[in-house]
Scaffold this active site. Structure first.
Site, PDB file in Angstrom:
ATOM      1  N   LYS A 163       0.820  -1.213   0.000  1.00 40.83           N
ATOM      2  CA  LYS A 163       0.000   0.000   0.000  1.00 40.83           C
ATOM      3  C   LYS A 163       0.864   1.277   0.000  1.00 40.83           C
ATOM      4  O   LYS A 163       2.063   1.238   0.322  1.00 40.83           O
ATOM      5  CB  LYS A 163      -0.935  -0.031   1.205  1.00 40.83           C
ATOM      6  CG  LYS A 163      -1.948  -1.190   1.154  1.00 40.83           C
ATOM      7  CD  LYS A 163      -2.977  -1.064   2.270  1.00 40.83           C
ATOM      8  CE  LYS A 163      -3.974  -2.206   2.223  1.00 40.83           C
ATOM      9  NZ  LYS A 163      -5.027  -2.059   3.258  1.00 40.83           N
ATOM     10  N   TYR A 203     -12.550  -1.998  -3.931  1.00 46.74           N
ATOM     11  CA  TYR A 203     -13.056  -2.226  -2.567  1.00 46.74           C
ATOM     12  C   TYR A 203     -14.590  -2.159  -2.503  1.00 46.74           C
ATOM     13  O   TYR A 203     -15.142  -1.882  -1.436  1.00 46.74           O
ATOM     14  CB  TYR A 203     -12.455  -1.199  -1.606  1.00 46.74           C
ATOM     15  CG  TYR A 203     -11.053  -1.523  -1.137  1.00 46.74           C
ATOM     16  CD1 TYR A 203     -10.763  -2.706  -0.439  1.00 46.74           C
ATOM     17  CD2 TYR A 203      -9.999  -0.629  -1.335  1.00 46.74           C
ATOM     18  CE1 TYR A 203      -9.484  -2.994   0.008  1.00 46.74           C
ATOM     19  CE2 TYR A 203      -8.710  -0.910  -0.881  1.00 46.74           C
ATOM     20  CZ  TYR A 203      -8.468  -2.094  -0.210  1.00 46.74           C
ATOM     21  OH  TYR A 203      -7.203  -2.377   0.258  1.00 46.74           O
ATOM     22  N   PHE A 258     -15.365   3.459   6.992  1.00 44.41           N
ATOM     23  CA  PHE A 258     -13.978   3.714   6.601  1.00 44.41           C
ATOM     24  C   PHE A 258     -13.779   3.734   5.079  1.00 44.41           C
ATOM     25  O   PHE A 258     -12.668   3.945   4.595  1.00 44.41           O
ATOM     26  CB  PHE A 258     -13.039   2.667   7.224  1.00 44.41           C
ATOM     27  CG  PHE A 258     -13.363   1.233   6.873  1.00 44.41           C
ATOM     28  CD1 PHE A 258     -12.889   0.664   5.699  1.00 44.41           C
ATOM     29  CD2 PHE A 258     -14.133   0.453   7.725  1.00 44.41           C
ATOM     30  CE1 PHE A 258     -13.181  -0.654   5.371  1.00 44.41           C
ATOM     31  CE2 PHE A 258     -14.432  -0.872   7.404  1.00 44.41           C
ATOM     32  CZ  PHE A 258     -13.953  -1.420   6.228  1.00 44.41           C
ATOM     33  N   ARG A 315      -1.722 -14.302   4.407  1.00 43.87           N
ATOM     34  CA  ARG A 315      -2.398 -13.581   5.497  1.00 43.87           C
ATOM     35  C   ARG A 315      -1.669 -13.797   6.821  1.00 43.87           C
ATOM     36  O   ARG A 315      -1.623 -12.902   7.667  1.00 43.87           O
ATOM     37  CB  ARG A 315      -3.881 -13.965   5.548  1.00 43.87           C
ATOM     38  CG  ARG A 315      -4.610 -13.364   4.330  1.00 43.87           C
ATOM     39  CD  ARG A 315      -6.051 -13.727   4.269  1.00 43.87           C
ATOM     40  NE  ARG A 315      -6.863 -13.092   5.282  1.00 43.87           N
ATOM     41  CZ  ARG A 315      -7.366 -11.857   5.189  1.00 43.87           C
ATOM     42  NH1 ARG A 315      -7.106 -11.105   4.123  1.00 43.87           N
ATOM     43  NH2 ARG A 315      -8.123 -11.366   6.143  1.00 43.87           N
ATOM     44  N   THR A 321      -5.141  -7.348  10.537  1.00 36.49           N
ATOM     45  CA  THR A 321      -5.500  -6.104   9.825  1.00 36.49           C
ATOM     46  C   THR A 321      -5.070  -4.875  10.617  1.00 36.49           C
ATOM     47  O   THR A 321      -4.529  -3.921  10.064  1.00 36.49           O
ATOM     48  CB  THR A 321      -7.030  -6.057   9.582  1.00 36.49           C
ATOM     49  OG1 THR A 321      -7.409  -7.230   8.872  1.00 36.49           O
ATOM     50  CG2 THR A 321      -7.417  -4.828   8.788  1.00 36.49           C
ATOM     51  N   ARG A 371       2.798  -6.420   8.920  1.00 34.24           N
ATOM     52  CA  ARG A 371       2.067  -5.280   9.502  1.00 34.24           C
ATOM     53  C   ARG A 371       2.665  -4.857  10.836  1.00 34.24           C
ATOM     54  O   ARG A 371       2.698  -3.673  11.160  1.00 34.24           O
ATOM     55  CB  ARG A 371       0.589  -5.618   9.615  1.00 34.24           C
ATOM     56  CG  ARG A 371      -0.105  -5.513   8.244  1.00 34.24           C
ATOM     57  CD  ARG A 371      -1.506  -6.017   8.282  1.00 34.24           C
ATOM     58  NE  ARG A 371      -2.244  -5.737   7.053  1.00 34.24           N
ATOM     59  CZ  ARG A 371      -3.284  -6.441   6.650  1.00 34.24           C
ATOM     60  NH1 ARG A 371      -3.699  -7.489   7.352  1.00 34.24           N
ATOM     61  NH2 ARG A 371      -3.904  -6.111   5.539  1.00 34.24           N
ATOM     62  N   ASN A 428      -2.145   0.181   6.626  1.00 35.62           N
ATOM     63  CA  ASN A 428      -1.597  -1.063   7.173  1.00 35.62           C
ATOM     64  C   ASN A 428      -0.671  -1.828   6.213  1.00 35.62           C
ATOM     65  O   ASN A 428      -0.569  -3.044   6.276  1.00 35.62           O
ATOM     66  CB  ASN A 428      -2.724  -1.951   7.712  1.00 35.62           C
ATOM     67  CG  ASN A 428      -3.696  -2.386   6.638  1.00 35.62           C
ATOM     68  OD1 ASN A 428      -3.590  -1.955   5.499  1.00 35.62           O
ATOM     69  ND2 ASN A 428      -4.631  -3.242   6.996  1.00 35.62           N
ATOM     70  N   HIS A 459      -2.098  -5.488   1.516  1.00 35.20           N
ATOM     71  CA  HIS A 459      -3.395  -6.154   1.348  1.00 35.20           C
ATOM     72  C   HIS A 459      -3.147  -7.553   0.806  1.00 35.20           C
ATOM     73  O   HIS A 459      -2.227  -7.750   0.004  1.00 35.20           O
ATOM     74  CB  HIS A 459      -4.261  -5.375   0.346  1.00 35.20           C
ATOM     75  CG  HIS A 459      -5.446  -6.146  -0.139  1.00 35.20           C
ATOM     76  ND1 HIS A 459      -6.630  -6.205   0.563  1.00 35.20           N
ATOM     77  CD2 HIS A 459      -5.612  -6.950  -1.215  1.00 35.20           C
ATOM     78  CE1 HIS A 459      -7.483  -6.990  -0.082  1.00 35.20           C
ATOM     79  NE2 HIS A 459      -6.884  -7.455  -1.168  1.00 35.20           N
ATOM     80  N   GLU A 510      -9.911  -9.968  -7.590  1.00 33.81           N
ATOM     81  CA  GLU A 510      -8.893  -8.921  -7.399  1.00 33.81           C
ATOM     82  C   GLU A 510      -7.777  -9.031  -8.438  1.00 33.81           C
ATOM     83  O   GLU A 510      -7.293  -8.027  -8.954  1.00 33.81           O
ATOM     84  CB  GLU A 510      -8.346  -9.009  -5.973  1.00 33.81           C
ATOM     85  CG  GLU A 510      -9.427  -8.647  -4.947  1.00 33.81           C
ATOM     86  CD  GLU A 510      -8.992  -8.781  -3.501  1.00 33.81           C
ATOM     87  OE1 GLU A 510      -7.889  -9.320  -3.228  1.00 33.81           O
ATOM     88  OE2 GLU A 510      -9.761  -8.339  -2.633  1.00 33.81           O
TER      89      GLU A 510
HETATM   90  P1  CMP Z   1      -7.484  -4.559   3.458  1.00 35.95           P
HETATM   91  O1  CMP Z   1      -7.015  -5.943   3.703  1.00 35.95           O
HETATM   92  O2  CMP Z   1      -6.855  -3.837   2.331  1.00 35.95           O
HETATM   93  O3  CMP Z   1      -9.074  -4.578   3.227  1.00 35.95           O
HETATM   94  C1  CMP Z   1      -9.921  -3.501   3.573  1.00 35.95           C
HETATM   95  C2  CMP Z   1      -9.200  -2.416   4.307  1.00 35.95           C
HETATM   96  O4  CMP Z   1      -9.978  -1.474   4.998  1.00 35.95           O
HETATM   97  C3  CMP Z   1      -8.337  -3.040   5.392  1.00 35.95           C
HETATM   98  O5  CMP Z   1      -7.246  -3.698   4.795  1.00 35.95           O
HETATM   99  C4  CMP Z   1      -7.983  -1.814   6.241  1.00 35.95           C
HETATM  100  O6  CMP Z   1      -6.764  -1.226   5.873  1.00 35.95           O
HETATM  101  C5  CMP Z   1      -9.092  -0.832   5.894  1.00 35.95           C
HETATM  102  N1  CMP Z   1      -9.773  -0.341   7.084  1.00 35.95           N
HETATM  103  C6  CMP Z   1      -9.773   0.928   7.490  1.00 35.95           C
HETATM  104  N2  CMP Z   1     -10.482   1.060   8.619  1.00 35.95           N
HETATM  105  C7  CMP Z   1     -10.941  -0.157   8.945  1.00 35.95           C
HETATM  106  C8  CMP Z   1     -11.731  -0.672  10.010  1.00 35.95           C
HETATM  107  N3  CMP Z   1     -12.206   0.125  10.985  1.00 35.95           N
HETATM  108  N4  CMP Z   1     -12.010  -1.980  10.019  1.00 35.95           N
HETATM  109  C9  CMP Z   1     -11.550  -2.786   9.019  1.00 35.95           C
HETATM  110  N5  CMP Z   1     -10.782  -2.348   7.988  1.00 35.95           N
HETATM  111  C10 CMP Z   1     -10.488  -1.049   7.953  1.00 35.95           C
END
Ligand code: CMP
Length: 138
Positions: free
Chosen positions: A10, A50, A58, A86, A92, A103, A113, A116, A127
């Site tokens: 990212k 997304y 968010f 993962r 996350t 992470r 973070n 992805h 994706e």
């Molecule tokens: P990602 O795996 O890219 O998939 C969705 C993204 O939403 C997740 O990583 C987070 O970076 C982002 N995100 C931001 N805020 C939140 C939240 N409160 N809960 C979950 N995901 C979030």
């Protein structure tokens, strides 16, 4: 049997110069890089990627962040690629991520973070197809 997954380094991690370190972690974990490209994306492209999160609190911030600078799009391959990536990524929210995970080492917040990774076979297919043409997946 080898499985493929889709991943993004990212904009936060690219901006901070962590691209090579994250790629090294991924290769050390046994993944082959099938395809890789660095580019900037538009907010609209992020919203399409997304779409499953549309309407969540968010969502707008996530799409603004993902279009805030260059990122690295990748297709990775190994046995159990989806689950294993993962694990290597960590939780996350980096505050909950295990020691040694990407992470934990490189991310600053749940929104920014660092990486992805697809969460299931169907999402990996969607994706991958969203960002890569078939001819790019050697
Ligand atoms: P990602 O795996 O890219 O998939 C969705 C993204 O939403 C997740 O990583 C987070 O970076 C982002 N995100 C931001 N805020 C939140 C939240 N409160 N809960 C979950 N995901 C979030």
């Amino acid at each position: 049997m080898a499985q493929r997954t889709f991943s993004i380094i990212k904009p936060d991690a690219v901006r901070k110069g962590f691209t090579a370190a994250i790629l090294a972690d991924i290769e050390r974990a046994g993944f082959q890089i099938v395809a890789i490209k660095k580019q900037s994306i538009s907010k609209e492209q992020a919203q399409g990627f997304y779409a499953v999160h549309a309407g969540k609190p968010f969502f707008e911030g996530l799409c603004a962040f993902m279009s805030s600078g260059p990122l690295v799009l990748m297709v990775l391959e190994k046995e159990n690629a989806i689950a294993d990536l993962r694990r290597v990524m960590g939780a996350t929210n980096p505050a909950n991520a295990e020691e040694g995970t990407i992470r934990k080492k490189y991310a600053e917040s749940i929104g920014q973070n660092a990486i992805h990774g697809s969460d299931a076979e169907e999402t990996a297919a969607f994706e991958t197809g969203y960002w890569f043409a078939g001819y790019e997946l050697i």
